[in-house]
Design an enzyme around this catalytic site. Structure first.
Site, PDB file in Angstrom:
ATOM      1  CG  HIS A  97      -1.998   1.078   1.133  1.00 36.11           C
ATOM      2  ND1 HIS A  97      -2.993   1.223   2.054  1.00 36.11           N
ATOM      3  CD2 HIS A  97      -2.168   2.093   0.265  1.00 36.11           C
ATOM      4  CE1 HIS A  97      -3.743   2.273   1.742  1.00 36.11           C
ATOM      5  NE2 HIS A  97      -3.255   2.823   0.666  1.00 36.11           N
ATOM      6  CD  GLU A 157       0.142   5.276  -0.846  1.00 31.96           C
ATOM      7  OE1 GLU A 157       0.855   5.432   0.156  1.00 31.96           O
ATOM      8  OE2 GLU A 157      -1.108   5.273  -0.796  1.00 31.96           O
ATOM      9  CG  HIS A 161       1.578   8.930   2.426  1.00 31.05           C
ATOM     10  ND1 HIS A 161       0.889   9.321   3.545  1.00 31.05           N
ATOM     11  CD2 HIS A 161       0.676   8.259   1.644  1.00 31.05           C
ATOM     12  CE1 HIS A 161      -0.378   8.885   3.472  1.00 31.05           C
ATOM     13  NE2 HIS A 161      -0.529   8.251   2.322  1.00 31.05           N
TER      14      HIS A 161
END
Ligand SMILES: *[C@@H]1O[C@H](CO)[C@@H](O)[C@H](O)[C@H]1NC(C)=O
Length: 431
Positions: A97, A157, A161
């Site tokens: 993930h 992602e 992040h």
């Protein structure tokens, strides 16, 4: 300190995952070079200092010390993306993930620098020569098709992040790095770390495999994973279905090439205490042939430095333990730590991937424990150059630990990572 930074091109030095031995159901044994990361960027940061979130005063150089996001989670999906038909990713692996930088207190920031967002991840990785990272991602980093393409997940992602890591700030990269090098380093690290966390295999080793009927208690799942990994992860359920896992770390050095220090999850799992289902996944198990074996090498501009450029691997060596800056014994023929006469190990391969054999047999890591002997399946190790020594690394980490320091006739079991009381590195000394 930025003068220390330079691009180098070490093949695969950090890409290998010790738990992926020849006996594991992912079937990757002996194929580590398939996943070699073919362009490595060197941060020039030390990996022996204080781990992130463990500082007691402000650390000024946040290029080499991850802050404020020093509580790092590698999240993996299971049923979360499995409820589609056909489900995504290999049936014998969880999928990636992300890799998220939480603040040390569990709060977090997101979307930290929209000016560094990336959308064309495939072409970014291809142009950086990171094709083996890309092919691994194509198999193991899958989006829910209802939510979008894999590329959209990768991009999300990084943007959400990845841009929050202090150690990936553009000013921390080697001068002259092409735009996007920060994101390339992020993807390479996510893949490298995921390869050391084979959740499916660890559960299978403990007799826990997907099933449409069996249910589990939360304690049994956590205990099984802790027995394999040495730390307890955080599990998330969707109703009674297991659907995500988070493995927690602190970091020594940079996200680019630092040492991830596994820690117990500071958060409680979010699952019922019993009646948990580990759902079956449709699809095929992955085999080595389903992943591209193309290894492309790319030369990059920049000057290699002495840090991060391993010397040649000796074929015969003693493995010496360096504890608190001093040599304290080393490895015996069974792979244990002692101050008795050290074993002569035979090393086969290169610094980017080699096997180690003693007079008793192959050396391997299983369940975080190093042993050598006739029944041991060989693990692929790497050797990392540090301070003039060549250090043994397992899963990209040079940290090893034992419960106590041996003396006289005592021997100590050697564990990978720094989970036990006495932490040390293992230097490869040619004989
Ligand atoms: C650790 O270092 C970071 C970065 O300088 C700083 O923000 C944080 O307050 C420090 N933590 C402690 C407990 O001093």
């Amino acid at each position: 300190m930025i003068v220390n930074f330079a691009l180098s091109f070490i093949f695969a030095s950090l890409a290998l995952a010790s738990p992926l031995t020849s006996s594991n159901p992912l079937g990757l044994g002996g194929q580590f070079d398939v996943f070699a990361r073919n362009v490595a960027i060197s941060s020039g940061c030390s990996t022996t200092g204080t781990a992130s979130c463990h500082n007691t005063s402000a650390v000024s150089n946040t290029c080499c010390f991850e802050a404020p996001g020093g509580l790092i989670l590698q999240t993996q999906a299971c049923a979360r993306f499995w409820d589609t038909d056909p489900s995504t990713g290999p049936s014998n692996s969880w999928t990636i993930h992300g890799l998220w930088p939480d603040n040390c207190d569990g709060t977090f920031s997101e979307n930290c620098d929209p000016s560094r967002d990336q959308s064309a991840i495939t072409s970014l990785l291809e142009s950086a020569g990171a094709t083996s990272t890309l092919s691994f991602m194509q198999t193991y980093w899958k989006n829910d098709p209802d939510d979008g393409s894999d590329e959209e997940l990768w991009s999300h992602e990084w943007d959400t992040h990845g841009t929050c890591y202090s150690t990936l700030e553009p000013s921390c990269l080697p001068s002259g790095s092409p735009s996007g090098t920060d994101a390339v380093a992020f993807y390479e690290t996510v893949v490298r770390l995921f390869q050391t966390l084979p959740t499916y295999t660890w559960l299978a080793n403990q007799g826990i495999t997907p099933s449409s009927s069996t249910t589990h208690t939360l304690t049994s799942l956590e205990n099984a994973l802790a027995a394999e990994a040495g730390v307890t992860p955080m599990l998330t359920c969707d109703g009674s279905n297991l659907n995500e896992i988070a493995w927690y770390f602190n970091l020594k050095g940079s996200i680019i090439d630092g040492t991830f220090v596994p820690i117990d999850s500071p958060e409680d799992s979010d699952c019922p205490s019993s009646g948990i289902k580990y759902p079956l996944k449709t699809g095929s198990p992955v085999s080595t042939t389903s992943v591209s074996s193309t290894t492309t090498t790319t030369t990059t501009t920049g000057t290699p430095t002495s840090t991060g450029t391993p010397g040649p691997l000796p074929t015969k060596a003693m493995i010496v333990a360096i504890h608190n800056g001093a040599q304290v014994g080393g490895l015996l023929t069974l792979g244990t730590w002692s101050t008795q006469t050290l074993a002569t190990m035979t090393l086969a391969g290169s610094t980017s991937s080699f096997t180690m054999t003693s007079s008793k047999g192959s050396c391997g890591v299983s369940g975080g424990e190093l042993t050598c002997g006739s029944g041991v399946s060989a693990t692929s190790f790497t050797a990392i150059s540090s301070g003039g020594s060549l250090l043994l690394a397992s899963g990209g980490s040079t940290a090893f630990s034992s419960s106590a320091v041996p003396s006289g006739e005592t021997v100590e079991t050697v564990f990978t990572g720094s989970g036990k009381a006495q932490t040390y590195t293992l230097a490869i000394v040619s004989t």
